[in-house]
Scaffold this active site. Sequence first.
Site, PDB file in Angstrom:
ATOM      1  N   LYS A 137      25.763  -6.621 -53.140  1.00 38.99           N
ATOM      2  CA  LYS A 137      24.750  -5.782 -53.977  1.00 38.99           C
ATOM      3  C   LYS A 137      23.968  -6.386 -54.588  1.00 38.99           C
ATOM      4  O   LYS A 137      22.766  -6.067 -54.972  1.00 38.99           O
ATOM      5  CB  LYS A 137      25.872  -4.735 -54.890  1.00 38.99           C
ATOM      6  CG  LYS A 137      25.154  -4.054 -55.697  1.00 38.99           C
ATOM      7  CD  LYS A 137      26.151  -3.211 -56.784  1.00 38.99           C
ATOM      8  CE  LYS A 137      25.172  -2.576 -57.917  1.00 38.99           C
ATOM      9  NZ  LYS A 137      26.140  -1.474 -58.454  1.00 38.99           N
ATOM     10  N   TYR A 215      17.008  -3.580 -21.568  1.00 38.47           N
ATOM     11  CA  TYR A 215      16.759  -2.229 -21.870  1.00 38.47           C
ATOM     12  C   TYR A 215      17.571  -1.123 -21.511  1.00 38.47           C
ATOM     13  O   TYR A 215      18.815  -1.557 -21.193  1.00 38.47           O
ATOM     14  CB  TYR A 215      15.179  -1.872 -21.092  1.00 38.47           C
ATOM     15  CG  TYR A 215      15.166  -1.917 -19.771  1.00 38.47           C
ATOM     16  CD1 TYR A 215      15.774  -1.200 -18.828  1.00 38.47           C
ATOM     17  CD2 TYR A 215      14.546  -3.086 -19.163  1.00 38.47           C
ATOM     18  CE1 TYR A 215      15.701  -1.105 -17.616  1.00 38.47           C
ATOM     19  CE2 TYR A 215      14.524  -3.430 -17.848  1.00 38.47           C
ATOM     20  CZ  TYR A 215      15.004  -2.106 -16.975  1.00 38.47           C
ATOM     21  OH  TYR A 215      15.063  -2.513 -15.835  1.00 38.47           O
ATOM     22  N   HIS A 275      24.430   6.724  -9.743  1.00 37.46           N
ATOM     23  CA  HIS A 275      24.073   7.469 -10.926  1.00 37.46           C
ATOM     24  C   HIS A 275      25.237   8.158 -11.558  1.00 37.46           C
ATOM     25  O   HIS A 275      25.030   9.695 -11.857  1.00 37.46           O
ATOM     26  CB  HIS A 275      22.920   8.513 -10.596  1.00 37.46           C
ATOM     27  CG  HIS A 275      21.676   7.643  -9.982  1.00 37.46           C
ATOM     28  ND1 HIS A 275      20.844   7.130 -10.860  1.00 37.46           N
ATOM     29  CD2 HIS A 275      21.120   7.629  -8.927  1.00 37.46           C
ATOM     30  CE1 HIS A 275      19.973   6.393  -9.999  1.00 37.46           C
ATOM     31  NE2 HIS A 275      20.013   6.897  -8.888  1.00 37.46           N
TER      32      HIS A 275
END
Length: 515
Positions: A137, A215, A275
């Site tokens: 903090k 990606y 897939h």
Amino acid sequence: MSVKKALISVSDKTGLIPFARRLADAGVEIISTGGTATMLKEAGIPVIGISEVTGFPEILDGRVKTLHPNIHSGLLAVRDNEAHRKQLNDLQIETIDLVVVNLYPFKQTIAKPDVTFAEAIENIDIGGPTMLRAAAKNHQYVTVVVDAADYEQVATEIEQNGDTSLDTRRRLAAKVFRHTAAYDALISRYLSEQVGDFLPESYTVTYEKAQDLRYGENPHQRAAFYREPLAGGASIARAQQLHGKELSYNNINDADAALAIVREFAEPAVVAVKHSNPCGVGIGADIREAYQKAYEADPVSIFGGIVAANRPVDRDTALLMKETFLEIILAPDFTEEALAVLTEKKNLRLLRIPSLNESREAAQGFRIAPVAGGALVQDYDVKQLDDADIRVVTDKQPTAEELAQLKFAWKVVKHVKSNAIVLAKDNMTIGVGAGQMNRVGAAGIAIAQAGEKAKGAVLASDAFFPMPDTVEAAAKAGITAIIQPGGSVRDQDSIDACNRHGIAMVFTGVRHFKH
């Protein structure tokens, strides 16, 4: 500003001594506690005991030692605030510029198979997270380190500049709050499970990064792969990559789908996935026969696919696999001869999952599906087909062979995207209809794929028939037996159609939607 005083209290002491010695050589005074202080002293590094700072002994078996105003005031004081500085001076409290803390090993403790509840509770750190949060903090002034991987940068900056940069402190503070959030998430999950509260009013999970990915599903999407901290058993997160290119987002997703399907089978089985849907599944007397059936199920779609086997891959099987372009082969193991064959393909990824053995193993925990603004959380679909659940509803009874093929197809259709239809014959899939907007459309795709092989085959549907059109299509193709959940208001229409065409049909009472 400069770092003049550090507080070090760590459970994991990896790399600690060289780091602390560099701090001491840079003129930093070190405050420490318990075993950490003892270790530093034995290494000849000057240490100030925590009790010298607090004026209070460590008590309650070490449960209370750093929870004291002399510590937390030194961490939380705003150095540019005149009132704060005056209060510290009046109370003779010195500021602390660097905090190095890692926490009690709660994750490692609850991972032990014989851990007791009392032992788990004792390994919940209180003072450590409190110091970390206070220092984080106040990172405008205080450097906080929770990861030994950051020792080098922090020590170097202090040696060169007397302090760390604000950018470094901000980055380390963010890491601290991620760390304490993950720590608390594990504790809350453990305690919730202990009391049987599996879907509480707030649902907090934590994952640890396994690797960055180039990606996501598409090149314009950022992605990374994370694993559950306590995930065990057969999982892609715990797989050992033996060969090939780095796994991609789609590789991991498809490999997980293949693994889920192959776990359904106790006999030697091979699953080919494209897939996230199975394009070929086969079982056999050995893994070579199972692969041959999975390949013959759809020799076109398996190209570029993911293959999972539930037995070690041997040389003969590897020679067959080598003939086709595959992205990944995952198995409990590979013989040396199989590895010699398969590693000739430099890009082929080989994953070893030792715990993927001959027994079926269901996924554990809950499946989380993000939606815009929230998430859906549910059990994994681990429902198995018990013989007691099967109910023959037609005049014709399935033969023993038909019943075996129905059970085989039912295991596969459970993992096909809905609406789903699977055709099977001779211990292999011969047609798969996946993800269609209507059930007869899925049946049409599966039947077209099977062609002449559909004659004498069986059909599995993941959900009930809302009308008899699927039965009519099956009858025209020569299918002899059907397995489906039942439960439609028009079930009798489908039963009547089966009776007219001499098709056996069984109900399971279990739906297997997969979206």
